[in-house]
Design a protein around this motif. Structure first.
Motif: not given
Length: 145
Positions: A54-70
């Motif tokens: 019902t909800g998903l929060v992804i911080a901007d830093e997550a895109y830098e820290r994780y690869r798409p598959a991770e």
């Protein structure tokens, strides 16, 4: 005739109590919301009482820290963890309304009256090689005359 009227009144009262209990249970199930966050706090998944995201929060830093598959794997893992918590809460809501001996978790998973043997998937006997397979029967093609 009075006895029948009293019985009908009692049945109606029982029905109204059961209906109100069911309505309360539905409201309680709809109110369930559980979440799980990654260790670094960059990703949080929230699910409802049926385990639906019902909800998903992804911080901007997550895109830098994780690869798409991770990132995808983290989302799946966190959604699963939140679902486990939501099902525990849903089981507590359902338990009082279920017959004794019924496992609310199994009911929520759709396996309430199934044993391990019933649930186990049959492994089909499949020839994995599709080389040199003729999928068209020659009899199906018209011959040149």
């Amino acid at each position: 005739m009075t006895d029948h009227r009293a019985q009908v009144d009692q049945l109606l009262a029982d029905y109204r109590r059961s209906r109100e209990q069911l309505a309360t249970m539905h409201r309680d199930l709809a109110a369930i919301s559980e979440s799980a966050s990654s260790d670094d706090g960059l990703i949080t998944a929230e699910v409802g009482g049926r385990g639906v995201l019902t909800g998903l929060v992804i911080a901007d830093e997550a895109y830098e820290r994780y690869r798409p598959a991770e990132l995808a794997a983290q989302i799946v893992r966190l959604t699963g963890a939140a679902t486990v918590k939501a099902f525990a809460g849903a089981g507590e809501v359902l338990a009082p309304a279920l017959p004794s001996g019924t496992d609310p978790q199994a009911l929520l998973l759709g396996t309430a009256d199934l044993g391990a043997k019933d649930i186990a998937a049959e492994v089909p006997d499949v020839d994995e090689s599709f080389e040199d397979q003729n999928w068209l029967a020659e009899a199906d093609w018209p011959r040149a005359r």
